[in-house]
Write a protein that holds these residues in place. Structure first.
Motif, PDB file in Angstrom:
ATOM      1  N   ARG A  18      -8.014   4.846   3.493  1.00  0.00           N
ATOM      2  CA  ARG A  18      -6.911   5.621   2.914  1.00  0.00           C
ATOM      3  C   ARG A  18      -6.939   7.017   3.538  1.00  0.00           C
ATOM      4  O   ARG A  18      -7.998   7.512   3.914  1.00  0.00           O
ATOM      5  N   ASP A 156      -0.251  -2.196   0.546  1.00  0.00           N
ATOM      6  CA  ASP A 156       0.366  -1.992  -0.761  1.00  0.00           C
ATOM      7  C   ASP A 156       1.480  -0.953  -0.661  1.00  0.00           C
ATOM      8  O   ASP A 156       1.794  -0.445   0.417  1.00  0.00           O
ATOM      9  N   ARG A 158       1.669   2.111  -1.450  1.00  0.00           N
ATOM     10  CA  ARG A 158       1.298   3.443  -0.948  1.00  0.00           C
ATOM     11  C   ARG A 158       1.434   3.538   0.558  1.00  0.00           C
ATOM     12  O   ARG A 158       1.765   4.603   1.101  1.00  0.00           O
ATOM     13  N   ASP A 159       1.166   2.433   1.250  1.00  0.00           N
ATOM     14  CA  ASP A 159       1.193   2.453   2.711  1.00  0.00           C
ATOM     15  C   ASP A 159       2.590   2.705   3.263  1.00  0.00           C
ATOM     16  O   ASP A 159       2.731   3.215   4.380  1.00  0.00           O
ATOM     17  N   ASP A 161       4.533   4.935   2.477  1.00  0.00           N
ATOM     18  CA  ASP A 161       4.633   6.381   2.687  1.00  0.00           C
ATOM     19  C   ASP A 161       3.468   6.901   3.522  1.00  0.00           C
ATOM     20  O   ASP A 161       3.654   7.696   4.443  1.00  0.00           O
ATOM     21  N   ASP A 162       2.259   6.433   3.217  1.00  0.00           N
ATOM     22  CA  ASP A 162       1.072   6.942   3.904  1.00  0.00           C
ATOM     23  C   ASP A 162       1.115   6.700   5.405  1.00  0.00           C
ATOM     24  O   ASP A 162       0.563   7.487   6.182  1.00  0.00           O
TER      25      ASP A 162
END
Length: 341
Positions: A18, A156, A158-159, A161-162
């Motif tokens: 992350r 998931d 979050r990825d 955007d990340d």
């Protein structure tokens, strides 16, 4: 050169799964002829000089990871290069179950015919229907995380955007230009106040960036081509900065490779649009850039060869040994290095 020269041992726990938050709080190893210094990304305004120019890649990652079926066989595909309006070259998992012309059902009403298998094992996927392929991928695709992350955890929400940079604008990449993941609006504003400018270009990063170098000698390695564009305004900006005594600092190896592809032996950057398969190894004479901000790369990779070409192999071996011993985080979601030869 012997590929073994670019090998090193990396403990698995050094691989970041992350990114840190905020993005510009990542660590940054400054590498210069004077040695190494441990910094953080938000120190960039102090690490560079007024008049310098950071060059970002404004490509946008598409959901290029697909899972489907051909009959009872499960087929996985990672798109890596657009070949036409409805045609993408793809690396295919379980490709031995495909024959030319087979139709793969990726669900959500998305199907594609597999044609023209190449020697590297890739297939061309021709998507059916009239909807833009980008819309089909939004329905059926997933974010294409690098294998060293995807092999340890599931993709998931979050990825989504990340794994996009703040500059992501032009869809077409299947891997992020990860050095730019460290930037935030606040950091960009601080750079502007210091007199450090920025410009953008476009290189649609392909999945070939993750392929291992299987040859024993770098002369025998074949690079996959990627499409890029530097418009006239950006080329003029880069040339003007250097003419005024400033430095062009590529943010990411993708920006660097495109700038070098567009720069002549006279050091002048010219507008560029098309494929590049430039492969930079020690001995290469850099023509268009004066520094590089980049993450930490895989052993035996073309990207570790590139940074070794810029700074010298012994320097980069020492820098990576320091980064490993000092618990820096490696690869796409990891920490950064600023290389100023």
């Amino acid at each position: 050169m012997n590929v073994d020269l670019f090998d090193f041992d990396l403990p698995a726990e050094r691989i970041a799964l992350r990114p840190v938050a905020p993005r510009d709080s990542a660590r940054m190893l400054l590498v210069t002829p004077n040695g190494l210094a441990d910094r953080i990304v938000s120190d960039l305004p102090d690490a560079l000089r007024p008049g310098d120019l950071l060059v970002f890649n404004d490509t946008r990652v598409i959901p290029a990871q697909l899972e489907g079926t051909r009959g009872a066989a499960r087929i996985g595909a990672t798109l890596h290069k657009r070949e036409g309006p409805r045609r993408w070259r793809a690396f295919v998992r379980n490709a031995r179950r495909l024959r030319d012309g087979d139709v793969v059902d990726f669900g959500a009403g998305v199907t594609a015919s597999a044609v023209d298998r190449e020697e590297d094992g890739s297939w061309a996927l021709v998507f059916a229907g009239e909807e833009p392929v980008e819309l089909l991928l939004e329905r059926a695709g997933r974010m294409p995380l690098p294998p060293y992350i995807a092999g340890k955890r599931d993709t998931d929400a979050r990825d989504a955007d990340d794994y996009q940079t703040m500059f992501a604008d032009r869809p077409g990449a299947v891997a992020a230009p990860t050095a730019a993941l460290h930037f935030t609006p606040a950091l960009l504003a601080a750079l502007d106040r210091t007199g450090i400018g920025h410009a953008t270009l476009t290189l649609h990063v392909g999945a070939g960036t993750f392929l291992p170098v299987k040859a024993e000698d770098t002369d025998d390695h074949r690079m996959h081509a990627e499409w890029g564009r530097i418009d006239a305004a950006a080329a003029d900006r880069l040339n003007a900065v250097r003419a005024a005594g400033g430095r062009v600092i590529a943010v990411g190896t993708t920006s660097l490779r495109l700038i070098e592809s567009a720069t002549g032996d006279d050091g002048i950057v010219r507008p560029f649009e098309g494929d590049t398969s430039i492969f930079i190894t020690p001995g290469y004479r850099f023509r268009g850039i004066d520094g590089l901000m980049t993450n930490f790369h895989l052993p035996r990779s073309t990207l570790f060869m590139l940074v070794s070409a810029l700074m010298g192999l012994e320097t980069m071996q020492a820098a990576y040994a320091h980064a490993i011993a000092s618990d820096y985080r490696f690869y796409s979601y990891g920490d950064a290095s600023l290389l100023l030869p």
